[in-house]
Design an enzyme around this catalytic site. Structure first.
Site, mmCIF file in Angstrom:
data_model
loop_
_atom_site.group_PDB
_atom_site.id
_atom_site.type_symbol
_atom_site.label_atom_id
_atom_site.label_comp_id
_atom_site.label_asym_id
_atom_site.label_seq_id
_atom_site.Cartn_x
_atom_site.Cartn_y
_atom_site.Cartn_z
ATOM 1 N N ASP A 240 1.240 -1.321 -0.162
ATOM 2 C CA ASP A 240 -0.230 0.553 0.117
ATOM 3 C C ASP A 240 0.729 1.082 -0.396
ATOM 4 O OD1 ASP A 240 -3.227 -1.369 1.050
ATOM 5 O OD2 ASP A 240 -1.066 -2.407 1.393
ATOM 6 N N TYR A 276 -2.631 4.327 -6.214
ATOM 7 C CA TYR A 276 -3.818 4.968 -5.626
ATOM 8 C C TYR A 276 -4.019 5.789 -6.758
ATOM 9 C CZ TYR A 276 -3.912 2.376 -1.552
ATOM 10 O OH TYR A 276 -3.414 1.228 0.098
ATOM 11 N N ASN A 306 -6.370 -4.404 -4.606
ATOM 12 C CA ASN A 306 -7.516 -3.686 -5.044
ATOM 13 C C ASN A 306 -7.877 -2.604 -6.061
ATOM 14 O OD1 ASN A 306 -7.206 -3.016 -2.186
ATOM 15 N ND2 ASN A 306 -8.562 -1.349 -2.756
ATOM 16 N N HIS A 406 -2.504 -9.660 -1.429
ATOM 17 C CA HIS A 406 -3.120 -8.015 -1.031
ATOM 18 C C HIS A 406 -3.673 -8.390 -0.091
ATOM 19 C CE1 HIS A 406 -2.946 -3.887 -1.077
ATOM 20 N NE2 HIS A 406 -4.649 -4.393 -1.114
ATOM 21 N N HIS A 416 -11.277 -3.173 7.300
ATOM 22 C CA HIS A 416 -11.224 -4.619 6.638
ATOM 23 C C HIS A 416 -11.480 -6.054 6.894
ATOM 24 C CE1 HIS A 416 -9.999 -1.866 3.418
ATOM 25 N NE2 HIS A 416 -9.141 -1.447 3.604
ATOM 26 N N HIS A 445 -3.175 -4.360 2.427
ATOM 27 C CA HIS A 445 -5.005 -3.694 1.896
ATOM 28 C C HIS A 445 -4.814 -3.016 3.951
ATOM 29 C CE1 HIS A 445 -8.815 -3.667 0.744
ATOM 30 N NE2 HIS A 445 -9.102 -3.955 1.083
ATOM 31 N N VAL A 446 -4.548 -3.214 5.361
ATOM 32 C CA VAL A 446 -5.123 -2.250 6.130
ATOM 33 C C VAL A 446 -3.446 -1.981 6.311
ATOM 34 C CG1 VAL A 446 -4.796 -3.059 8.421
ATOM 35 C CG2 VAL A 446 -5.783 -5.090 6.680
ATOM 36 N N HIS A 447 -3.661 -0.735 6.849
ATOM 37 C CA HIS A 447 -2.893 0.490 6.235
ATOM 38 C C HIS A 447 -2.314 0.174 8.123
ATOM 39 C CE1 HIS A 447 -5.273 1.777 3.329
ATOM 40 N NE2 HIS A 447 -4.538 1.347 2.865
#
Length: 628
Positions: A240, A276, A306, A406, A416, A445-447
């Protein structure tokens, strides 16, 4: 000038051959008679070692004749300057790891973009093991040519969507595969355009920047200063990333580490959610510029997140920019189709694939390729491919198996949770990962950052299950997630306060070390580090070798007599082969013939430390609180 003339070695080889043959003739006498210690007897006793030396020299000459990428002498083409911070005609340069072929070497993919492509122009890369031939008035340089693609994108919305950014036409995206590269070797290169079938080179243009990279260790090679140039092999893991000031800090830290120990780093790996772009296709271009300082030297490997789906408002196609901008070493042809909600088809290509380097077997999966599993999970191509890929892994060659995806299968952050695509993949992938004793699974995915110990199905602690590590804290514009559920038993460390990245360091066939490093410009520092340990089976092969070495003198004498004749014959054959190859390479390098006709280098990668066949037992994680 990047030529390789093995003639001095060849002359030495020919001078030693008669002496070896004399030794061979006397070795044929009755081995049961103990000879007196005369000079001739001493020659006989050293017959086998002498012929072995001859054999080694023969291999060395052959390898010296063919171990470099073939080149031809050419004048320096026109160079285009690319001042920092200004528009550049050839930009966003990155490299990625291609295919490995035994006795041939590595392929690497070089990618970049240009704003205009002339008629009959082909993307081209000039390559040399030294920088000088690329900048001298004339030099011996290898040229490789490749493909050009481009795409259009109609935005379907997002945080950066606006009427002015709805339609995007990409620049020309170039991909060139360069091959026959030796492992753990530094190469220099330039990117540009060749005039197709031109009699002269007046229309050629190359960027004036000379980039360099080091090829990864060959599959099965254990890190060592003598073989790979370093005592360890490192890979950078990021999730990410985005393109914020925090993203820049992450990449600055990676670049600083890379410049301090360039020979240690084999690749960078982004486990999804790259620029992004989020509704504005133009945002892929500044992200590519941000990545160039690192990824023009450090191979960049990627997998889809995603934020790479980017549904096209007109065609309902997905992953368009991602598919056109990256080339990964997949063995499967690319297959796509219009999306129907979260029913998405993207197989082959850069969607899911695997590769090996050093002691690692690395697998990349696509959480958002859902169509096959939604229709019939038993025939889902990604599931079938994963099973076959893991079944074929040789753990004596690549003892560590590392998987990237991801969406995290285990996550104690409040964000999430229970997402359909992740749960779908978990339902079919987790049993396979457990069955084949995968060591580590990385996700984003999880920041935030979270390290979980070995987790079996249902969240049960298990030393035989993979460790799940989430690294979604690369620097994206959506910010950090620091809101957590009660910490489950399998969650060993978690942090949602800092952006950062991690490094996986391979020491040998039994030990790896994982370290998470928050960005240095955020004040308070907090690191996490852990050893990943597999049982070392190398002692069994060493004991066997010791037993052989302790054999009696009589047996060694018989072995010497029986092996001398075939070794002598082999040495003669290798001498002739080396001479022919040396003449062929010299002729090809001087007469201007095309580089692709040269013979492949003779590569013999070493095996990993582990020698035992059969599946190794699982990795154990040992936390090291005293890491500095």
């Amino acid at each position: 000038r990047n030529h390789c003339y093995p003639l001095p070695l060849l002359l030495l080889l020919l001078l030693l051959l008669p002496l070896g043959l004399v030794c061979l003739a006397h070795s044929a006498s009755d081995a049961s008679v103990t000879p007196p210690r005369t000079p001739l007897a001493l020659m006989r006793s050293f017959a086998l070692p002498w012929l072995l030396l001859h054999l080694v020299l023969g291999v060395a000459v052959g390898a010296g004749a063919t171990g470099r990428i073939p080149c031809k002498e050419e004048p320096l083409p026109p160079l285009v300057p690319c001042p920092k911070g200004e528009s550049c005609p050839f930009e966003q340069v990155h490299i990625s790891i291609g295919k490995w072929q035994e006795r041939v070497g590595w392929e690497m993919s070089v990618s970049w973009v240009s704003q205009s492509l002339g008629v009959a122009q082909l993307p081209s890369v000039r390559v040399s093991e030294r920088q000088q031939p690329l900048i001298a008035p004339t030099g011996c340089v290898a040229r490789f040519e490749g493909e050009t693609t481009n795409y259009t994108y109609t935005s379907s919305g997002g945080p950066f969507y606006s009427p002015s950014t709805k339609y995007y036409v990409s620049p020309s995206v170039h991909h060139v595969t360069i091959g026959k590269l030796r492992p753990s070797t530094t190469y220099h290169y330039q990117v540009g355009l060749n005039q197709f079938k031109a009699k002269g080179r007046d229309s050629d243009q190359y960027r004036d920047t000379v980039f360099r990279f080091t090829t990864p260790p060959a599959p099965g090679q254990t890190p060592s200063p003598e073989v790979t140039g370093s005592e360890v092999m490192k890979i950078v893991v990021i999730g990410d990333l985005g393109q914020t000031i925090h993203s820049q800090h992450t990449m600055e830290k990676v670049e600083s580490n890379l410049r301090a120990s360039e020979s240690s780093y084999a690749m960078g790996w982004i486990v999804g959610d790259l620029p992004y772009a989020d509704g504005d296709g133009h945002r892929w271009d500044p992200w590519g510029r941000m990545m160039e300082p690192v990824c023009s030297s450090l191979p960049l490997m990627v997998l889809p997140g995603n934020h790479e789906i980017e549904l096209d408002a007109q065609t309902s196609e997905t992953f368009t920019a991602y598919r056109h901008r990256f080339r990964m070493p997949s063995k499967l042809p690319e297959k796509t189709g219009p999306a129907r909600g979260n029913n998405i088809l993207y197989e082959g290509g850069a969607s899911f694939y695997s590769f090996e380097l050093g002691l690692l077997h690395i697998i990349c999966l696509n959480t958002y390729n859902t169509r096959g599993a939604m229709q019939d999970v038993s025939s889902d191509p990604q599931r079938l491919w994963l099973e076959e890929d893991l079944k074929a892994v040789d753990r004596t060659r690549t003892p560590f198996v590392v998987v990237g995806m991801h969406g995290p299968m285990y996550n104690s952050n409040k964000n999430h949770q229970g997402e359909a695509e992740t749960e779908l993949m978990k339902s079919w992938a987790e049993p396979i990962l457990n069955r084949y004793s995968v060591d580590v699974v990385f996700a984003g995915h999880v920041h935030a950052y979270e390290r979980n110990v070995g987790v079996a199905t249902g969240g049960k602690l298990s030393s035989s299950a993979p460790a799940y590590i989430n690294v979604g804290d690369g620097g994206n514009h959506e910010g950090l997630y620091d809101d957590w559920l009660p910490q489950p038993p399998y969650s060993a460390f978690r942090n949602g306060k800092f952006f950062g990245h991690g490094e996986l360091t391979v020491f040998n066939a039994s030990h790896m070390r994982w370290t998470w490093m928050p960005n240095p410009k955020q004040g308070e520092q907090e690191q996490d580090s852990v050893w990943l340990v597999r049982p070392d089976r190398s002692h069994s092969s060493q004991q066997k070798q010791d037993t052989i070495l302790e054999g009696g003198e009589e047996e060694a004498t018989r072995s010497s007599s029986s092996l001398a004749a075939p070794l002598a014959l082999l040495a003669v054959v290798l001498s002739g082969f080396a001479y022919v190859v040396s003449k062929r390479v010299t002729r090809e390098e001087t007469d201007g013939s095309h580089h692709e006709v040269s013979s492949a280098p003779l590569l013999q990668p070493s095996r990993g430390d582990a020698e035992g066949k059969g599946e190794s037992s699982s990795t154990r994680l040992i936390q090291d609180q005293g890491y500095a």
